[in-house]
Design a protein around this motif. Structure first.
Motif, PDB file in Angstrom:
ATOM      1  N   THR A  72      31.129  45.812  39.106  1.00 32.00           N
ATOM      2  CA  THR A  72      31.634  44.468  39.324  1.00 32.00           C
ATOM      3  C   THR A  72      31.139  43.537  38.230  1.00 32.00           C
ATOM      4  O   THR A  72      31.906  42.720  37.695  1.00 32.00           O
ATOM      5  CB  THR A  72      31.198  43.925  40.713  1.00 32.00           C
ATOM      6  OG1 THR A  72      31.776  44.761  41.710  1.00 32.00           O
ATOM      7  CG2 THR A  72      31.633  42.499  40.912  1.00 32.00           C
ATOM      8  N   LEU A 120      33.621  41.522  35.619  1.00 35.03           N
ATOM      9  CA  LEU A 120      33.626  40.062  35.525  1.00 35.03           C
ATOM     10  C   LEU A 120      33.158  39.577  34.157  1.00 35.03           C
ATOM     11  O   LEU A 120      33.101  38.372  33.907  1.00 35.03           O
ATOM     12  CB  LEU A 120      32.748  39.459  36.625  1.00 35.03           C
ATOM     13  CG  LEU A 120      33.221  39.696  38.063  1.00 35.03           C
ATOM     14  CD1 LEU A 120      32.199  39.161  39.048  1.00 35.03           C
ATOM     15  CD2 LEU A 120      34.582  39.062  38.289  1.00 35.03           C
ATOM     16  N   ARG A 152      39.172  37.857  38.473  1.00 38.89           N
ATOM     17  CA  ARG A 152      38.001  38.140  37.627  1.00 38.89           C
ATOM     18  C   ARG A 152      37.391  36.886  37.023  1.00 38.89           C
ATOM     19  O   ARG A 152      37.005  36.861  35.855  1.00 38.89           O
ATOM     20  CB  ARG A 152      38.337  39.160  36.559  1.00 38.89           C
ATOM     21  CG  ARG A 152      38.760  40.484  37.155  1.00 38.89           C
ATOM     22  CD  ARG A 152      38.927  41.525  36.113  1.00 38.89           C
ATOM     23  NE  ARG A 152      39.585  42.684  36.689  1.00 38.89           N
ATOM     24  CZ  ARG A 152      39.698  43.829  36.075  1.00 38.89           C
ATOM     25  NH1 ARG A 152      39.203  43.988  34.887  1.00 38.89           N
ATOM     26  NH2 ARG A 152      40.315  44.818  36.658  1.00 38.89           N
ATOM     27  N   ARG A 173      31.417  34.427  41.452  1.00 39.04           N
ATOM     28  CA  ARG A 173      30.486  35.399  42.024  1.00 39.04           C
ATOM     29  C   ARG A 173      29.285  34.735  42.688  1.00 39.04           C
ATOM     30  O   ARG A 173      28.936  35.057  43.823  1.00 39.04           O
ATOM     31  CB  ARG A 173      30.019  36.398  40.973  1.00 39.04           C
ATOM     32  CG  ARG A 173      29.125  37.475  41.575  1.00 39.04           C
ATOM     33  CD  ARG A 173      28.847  38.592  40.628  1.00 39.04           C
ATOM     34  NE  ARG A 173      27.747  38.228  39.752  1.00 39.04           N
ATOM     35  CZ  ARG A 173      27.024  39.114  39.088  1.00 39.04           C
ATOM     36  NH1 ARG A 173      27.302  40.405  39.197  1.00 39.04           N
ATOM     37  NH2 ARG A 173      26.056  38.731  38.311  1.00 39.04           N
ATOM     38  N   LEU A 196      37.802  35.860  42.457  1.00 36.28           N
ATOM     39  CA  LEU A 196      37.209  37.144  42.080  1.00 36.28           C
ATOM     40  C   LEU A 196      38.288  38.184  41.780  1.00 36.28           C
ATOM     41  O   LEU A 196      38.120  39.007  40.880  1.00 36.28           O
ATOM     42  CB  LEU A 196      36.263  37.641  43.175  1.00 36.28           C
ATOM     43  CG  LEU A 196      34.942  36.899  43.251  1.00 36.28           C
ATOM     44  CD1 LEU A 196      34.213  37.217  44.538  1.00 36.28           C
ATOM     45  CD2 LEU A 196      34.077  37.220  42.036  1.00 36.28           C
ATOM     46  N   LEU A 255      29.045  42.728  45.074  1.00 40.53           N
ATOM     47  CA  LEU A 255      29.224  41.701  44.042  1.00 40.53           C
ATOM     48  C   LEU A 255      28.221  41.819  42.898  1.00 40.53           C
ATOM     49  O   LEU A 255      28.518  41.386  41.783  1.00 40.53           O
ATOM     50  CB  LEU A 255      29.144  40.310  44.664  1.00 40.53           C
ATOM     51  CG  LEU A 255      30.321  39.924  45.548  1.00 40.53           C
ATOM     52  CD1 LEU A 255      30.043  38.621  46.277  1.00 40.53           C
ATOM     53  CD2 LEU A 255      31.598  39.822  44.732  1.00 40.53           C
ATOM     54  N   LEU A 279      34.512  45.810  43.318  1.00 36.40           N
ATOM     55  CA  LEU A 279      35.111  44.479  43.258  1.00 36.40           C
ATOM     56  C   LEU A 279      36.298  44.392  44.210  1.00 36.40           C
ATOM     57  O   LEU A 279      36.467  43.395  44.917  1.00 36.40           O
ATOM     58  CB  LEU A 279      35.524  44.128  41.835  1.00 36.40           C
ATOM     59  CG  LEU A 279      36.167  42.754  41.640  1.00 36.40           C
ATOM     60  CD1 LEU A 279      35.258  41.641  42.148  1.00 36.40           C
ATOM     61  CD2 LEU A 279      36.519  42.542  40.169  1.00 36.40           C
TER      62      LEU A 279
END
Length: 131
Positions: free
Chosen positions: A124, A128, A74, A79, A71, A119, A14
């Motif tokens: 990642t 997220l 978060r 995304r 991003l 991603l 990330l």
């Protein structure tokens, strides 16, 4: 996602995705600055097209920057748009290669695939809150 999850440092994939998105935003911002300079100093055959291209570059740079910031914070909703922008690099790179600019097209394709892979990577996804 709990507050302690937010306090934990982001996973390396990330972090790298955010860094690369910021790099893309800066690069596209430089292209936009050059286009503004060209709009102001060059003789335009089609001013409307020149201004539209400049606006598109500015909007792209701002979008990449905003997605990188989201991003970093978060925000899971950032995304998918970031992935879409990265996948848009594939046809751009392909047509650059077809046009004789393989030195630029190939790295764009690799960049788009790399950031997309970062991603969608499991760390990642978990960071997220999607997995």
């Amino acid at each position: 996602m709990t507050t302690s999850d937010q306090a934990a440092p982001p996973p390396p994939p990330l972090r790298w995705a955010v860094r690369l998105l910021i790099g893309e935003a800066v690069a596209l911002g430089l292209v936009a600055a050059y286009l503004v300079w060209q709009d102001l100093t060059a003789t335009a055959n089609d001013l409307a097209t020149a201004l539209l291209l400049t606006a598109f570059a500015v909007a792209g740079a701002l979008a990449l920057w905003a997605l990188a910031v989201a991003l970093r914070r978060r925000r899971a909703g950032a995304r998918a748009p970031a992935i879409v922008l990265q996948l848009m690099l594939l046809p751009v790179g392909y047509y650059m290669i077809q046009g004789g600019l393989a030195w630029l097209g190939l790295p764009l394709i690799v960049l788009g695939l790399l950031v997309t892979a970062l991603l969608v990577s499991p760390p990642t996804t978990r960071a997220l809150g999607l997995g």
